[in-house]
Structure formats: C-alpha cells, structure tokens
Design a protein around this motif. Structure first.
Motif, PDB file in Angstrom:
ATOM      1  N   THR A 310     -56.480  53.901   8.380  1.00 41.59           N
ATOM      2  CA  THR A 310     -57.417  53.096   7.599  1.00 41.59           C
ATOM      3  C   THR A 310     -56.861  51.696   7.414  1.00 41.59           C
ATOM      4  O   THR A 310     -55.729  51.530   6.948  1.00 41.59           O
ATOM      5  CB  THR A 310     -57.679  53.744   6.224  1.00 41.59           C
ATOM      6  N   GLU A 311     -57.640  50.706   7.804  1.00 42.58           N
ATOM      7  CA  GLU A 311     -57.270  49.301   7.622  1.00 42.58           C
ATOM      8  C   GLU A 311     -58.066  48.720   6.461  1.00 42.58           C
ATOM      9  O   GLU A 311     -59.081  49.293   6.037  1.00 42.58           O
ATOM     10  CB  GLU A 311     -57.554  48.500   8.905  1.00 42.58           C
ATOM     11  N   ALA A 312     -57.622  47.568   5.939  1.00 44.61           N
ATOM     12  CA  ALA A 312     -58.279  46.955   4.784  1.00 44.61           C
ATOM     13  C   ALA A 312     -58.504  45.468   5.030  1.00 44.61           C
ATOM     14  O   ALA A 312     -57.776  44.818   5.790  1.00 44.61           O
ATOM     15  CB  ALA A 312     -57.442  47.154   3.525  1.00 44.61           C
ATOM     16  N   ALA A 313     -59.529  44.927   4.388  1.00 45.69           N
ATOM     17  CA  ALA A 313     -59.829  43.498   4.464  1.00 45.69           C
ATOM     18  C   ALA A 313     -60.671  43.133   3.247  1.00 45.69           C
ATOM     19  O   ALA A 313     -61.216  44.001   2.554  1.00 45.69           O
ATOM     20  CB  ALA A 313     -60.557  43.146   5.760  1.00 45.69           C
ATOM     21  N   GLY A 314     -60.779  41.831   2.988  1.00 44.55           N
ATOM     22  CA  GLY A 314     -61.609  41.350   1.900  1.00 44.55           C
ATOM     23  C   GLY A 314     -62.962  40.878   2.413  1.00 44.55           C
ATOM     24  O   GLY A 314     -63.086  40.426   3.549  1.00 44.55           O
ATOM     25  N   LEU A 315     -63.977  41.009   1.567  1.00 46.27           N
ATOM     26  CA  LEU A 315     -65.325  40.549   1.918  1.00 46.27           C
ATOM     27  C   LEU A 315     -65.816  39.693   0.765  1.00 46.27           C
ATOM     28  O   LEU A 315     -66.420  40.187  -0.182  1.00 46.27           O
ATOM     29  CB  LEU A 315     -66.253  41.737   2.172  1.00 46.27           C
ATOM     30  N   ALA A 316     -65.536  38.393   0.843  1.00 42.08           N
ATOM     31  CA  ALA A 316     -65.806  37.494  -0.276  1.00 42.08           C
ATOM     32  C   ALA A 316     -67.298  37.235  -0.433  1.00 42.08           C
ATOM     33  O   ALA A 316     -68.062  37.311   0.533  1.00 42.08           O
ATOM     34  CB  ALA A 316     -65.067  36.173  -0.062  1.00 42.08           C
ATOM     35  N   PRO A 317     -67.745  36.936  -1.658  1.00 38.45           N
ATOM     36  CA  PRO A 317     -69.135  36.520  -1.856  1.00 38.45           C
ATOM     37  C   PRO A 317     -69.497  35.374  -0.914  1.00 38.45           C
ATOM     38  O   PRO A 317     -68.746  34.420  -0.754  1.00 38.45           O
ATOM     39  CB  PRO A 317     -69.159  36.072  -3.318  1.00 38.45           C
ATOM     40  N   GLY A 318     -70.643  35.493  -0.278  1.00 33.81           N
ATOM     41  CA  GLY A 318     -71.050  34.522   0.732  1.00 33.81           C
ATOM     42  C   GLY A 318     -70.616  34.898   2.134  1.00 33.81           C
ATOM     43  O   GLY A 318     -70.983  34.228   3.100  1.00 33.81           O
ATOM     44  N   GLY A 319     -69.844  35.977   2.277  1.00 32.48           N
ATOM     45  CA  GLY A 319     -69.362  36.413   3.582  1.00 32.48           C
ATOM     46  C   GLY A 319     -70.328  37.377   4.253  1.00 32.48           C
ATOM     47  O   GLY A 319     -71.258  37.905   3.638  1.00 32.48           O
TER      48      GLY A 319
END
Length: 396
Positions: A310-319
C-alpha cells in the motif's frame, strides 16, 4: 445460516417474485419464450440444493443445464440476460426483509448474495454462448449464421458489462467523480475494461480501474469475477494491498488482470493505493503539476508469488486524480510516450479551468480520441476535490 439455506427457506417468496417480475416486464419488452417459464423453478432449485456442494460447481451445473435449454429454443442473448439478472431482483428483497432488524448480518448476507448471483449471471452467459455454438455446429450453419453468432456474443458481453459497471456514481461531500466506459471501434472486439466506485466506512471512498488481458466473453467473465471479489474484500475494510492479495488468491493461473485500487479519506484528503501492473494514476495538484503515482507491481493472475504494498499520497483541495485504461492512450501508429505526454499536457493545461469533473472528463476524451471510438476498449475516471473554500464550508 448459509446463503443457500436462507434462499431455500424463502424459496416460494423468491420464485413468486421472480415470476411476477417476468410478467410485469413482458408488455412491450423483449424477454424469453413463455415455454421456458417453467425453467425458473428448476433453475432456482438447483441453486439452493446440495448445501455441501461448492458454490462454483453449483453455478456451473445450473448454468449449463439452463443454457442448453435456452440455446436449443433459440433464445437471444438479451432474453438470456434478462432471465438471469431478474433473479437478483427477486432474491435481494427477500434477504432484506429477513434481516431488516439485524443490520450487520444483512450487510454480510447481501454482499455474499451479490457475489454469488453475479457468478451465476457470468457462468450462465458463458455457458449460453458455448451451448449456442454447439447448436449451430450441429446445424451446419452458413457463414451468415456464424456472423450472427458473433453479434449475439457481443450483445451478451455488453449486457454483462452494463450490469457490472456502476449504475450511478455516489454524491460525496467535497469530491466530484465522473467516469465513462467506451467500447472499441471494432464491433467484434469487446474486452474486460472496468471501473468501480465504492462508498466505504469512516468517510472513505474506493476507486477502482482494471483491465483483463484478452478479448471476448471469457475476458468479460473474468472481469466480472475480479470486480465482484475486489468489491467484496474492499467493503470488508481491508487496506488496498490486502485487498489485492486476497483477490490474487482467487485468480486462475492462465489469466492476467491489471488493476489499481485507491481509497480516498474525505476527512484528511489523503489517499492510499495498490497498483497491480496497471498504468499509474495521475495526480494533478492545484499548481497544475502532474504526478504519476509510483509503486506499480506485477498484475493479478499467473503463478508468480507476490505481496502487494500500500502506497500513500496527498490529495489537496483543488486537486484531481485520474484513472484510465490503455485504450485511452494507445493509438495505432503513434508512440505511447507521445500519447501519455498528450494526456499529461491536457491535464496540466485544463485541470483548474473546468467547473466539474464531468466537464473535465469530456474534455479529456475529446482531446485524446478526437471524437472517434477508441481502437481498444477504454475506461476513464476523474475525481476532483473541490477548491479550498468549498472544502472548508463542507467540513464546517
């Protein structure tokens, strides 16, 4: 109590509802010959009998017997599909009524029933085509009849695909989702591309994109089996890698499936994912940079031992997050690198200029396909996080 025991206990209610559905649908609709109405009870009895027999063997036996009757009677693929899929509409209400006061059990029973009845539908479609091919061979048909058989097979596959793709995408706070499946340009080539969207506990949503190697009804059948298994394990709450590991244990060694499963946390705007040999998802940040998500591993299927991560990343508002299959970017005579660059450039140029995920999805398809059907089946899913000010209002 096992699923088949529950169905057996409610046999008459299920059969009455199934026959009623057949009668309700008849006026103005294409169904099956009335002579085969009696097959309803026989088909249902096979599915609920022999509790010690494996589900797989029961499905094969029931589908084979029914499909031989259908093929001999000359039933069309549409009639066959309607006959089997209407069974689910009869079974699920009986289960809901039985366990209405026990929600945890109801969730598990409905999950098992959906998986089982999807397997029934897939096996019946496959057996129907095989039986119909045998009937045609015995009748020494002409080339025109063989052509008609191929057209019938495509209808079966398309019916199965429509049944397995989400009928409606969920509406989620702060997250817009749009998705589309496009059949191949060549009417004889139907593959196993699919997408799925799952509403999960703890304010999470699951996004799936997959592609079965090969064409035809077998590829579509494998797609249905993998899709149902992945959906079942995901709704149990397992992280992406554990879901992929469990699906892999069910895979036959002679098939290959690429798939990516992403979970999005709607409170923290983070995502976790596992990629089984699929094209990497594209993360478009608010500053228009396009990042392919790393961490791809080998596809599902085959004999190689593997453990997904399992990998992780961020998903910022506007993305924006974009999932797709190779039919979107593969074009005969053009470099795959050039086509991927075109997709990246399209996203970088337009990611923050479209008011909705639907509009962005339509723009991507128009830019990459130029209004034409893809050479291969294609699927595309776009998930857009609302701008920061909208997300703040939603969270408030």
């Amino acid at each position: 109590m096992q699923l088949r025991e529950i169905m057996s206990h409610h046999r008459q209610a299920i059969l009455d509802r199934w026959v009623a559905l057949q009668q309700e649908a008849r006026p103005g609709q294409v169904l099956w010959p009335r002579e085969l109405d009696a097959q309803s009870a026989a088909f249902l009895d096979v599915l609920i009998a022999s509790p010690t027999e494996s589900l797989t063997e029961t499905v094969r036996r029931a589908a084979g017997a029914l499909s031989k009757e259908q093929a001999t009677a000359g039933m069309s693929p549409t009639e066959t599909a309607t006959f089997v899929l209407s069974l689910k509409q009869a079974v699920l209400p009986a289960l809901e009524a039985t366990f209405a006061q026990d929600p945890p059990t109801l969730v598990n029973v409905l999950r098992d029933a959906n998986l089982y009845l999807d397997q029934v539908a897939i096996a019946t479609f496959v057996a129907y085509v095989a039986a119909r091919e045998e009937v045609i061979r015995q009748q020494a048909v002409t080339m025109a009849e063989q052509t008609r058989l191929l057209a019938m097979e495509r209808v079966v596959i398309e019916t199965l695909q429509r049944h397995l793709l989400p009928a409606q995408l969920p509406e989620l706070p702060g997250l817009q989702i749009a998705a589309k499946y496009l059949p191949a340009e060549d009417s004889g080539e139907v593959g196993g591309d699919w997408y799925d969207v799952l509403t999960l506990p703890e304010a999470r949503v699951g996004l799936v994109m997959g592609d079965v190697a090969g064409k035809g009804i077998l590829a579509a059948a494998v797609m249905g089996q993998v899709r149902s298994a992945l959906r079942a394990y995901a709704t149990e709450g397992h992280p992406p890698a554990a879901v992929m590991d469990r699906v892999q244990r069910l895979m036959e060694p002679n098939v290959m499936v690429t798939a990516v499963y992403v979970t999005v946390d709607l409170d923290r705007w983070t995502l976790n994912y596992a990629n089984a040999g699929h094209l990497p998802p594209l993360l478009v940040r608010p500053d228009r940079t396009v990042q392919p998500l790393p961490g791809g591993q080998i596809p599902l299927g085959g004999r190689l031992t593997r453990a997904y991560q399992t990998e992780a990343a961020g998903l910022a508002p506007g993305g924006t997050l974009v999932l797709y299959t190779d039919g979107l970017v593969e074009v005969r005579g053009k470099s795959l690198d050039d086509r991927l660059n075109l997709l990246h450039e399209t996203l970088a140029a337009t990611a923050d200029g479209w008011a909705s995920a639907d509009a962005l999805l339509a723009h991507i398809l128009e830019t990459l396909l130029e209004g034409r059907a893809p050479r291969d089946d294609a699927a595309l899913l776009v998930a857009r996080v609302s701008p920061p000010e909208v997300v703040q209002r939603v969270q408030a």
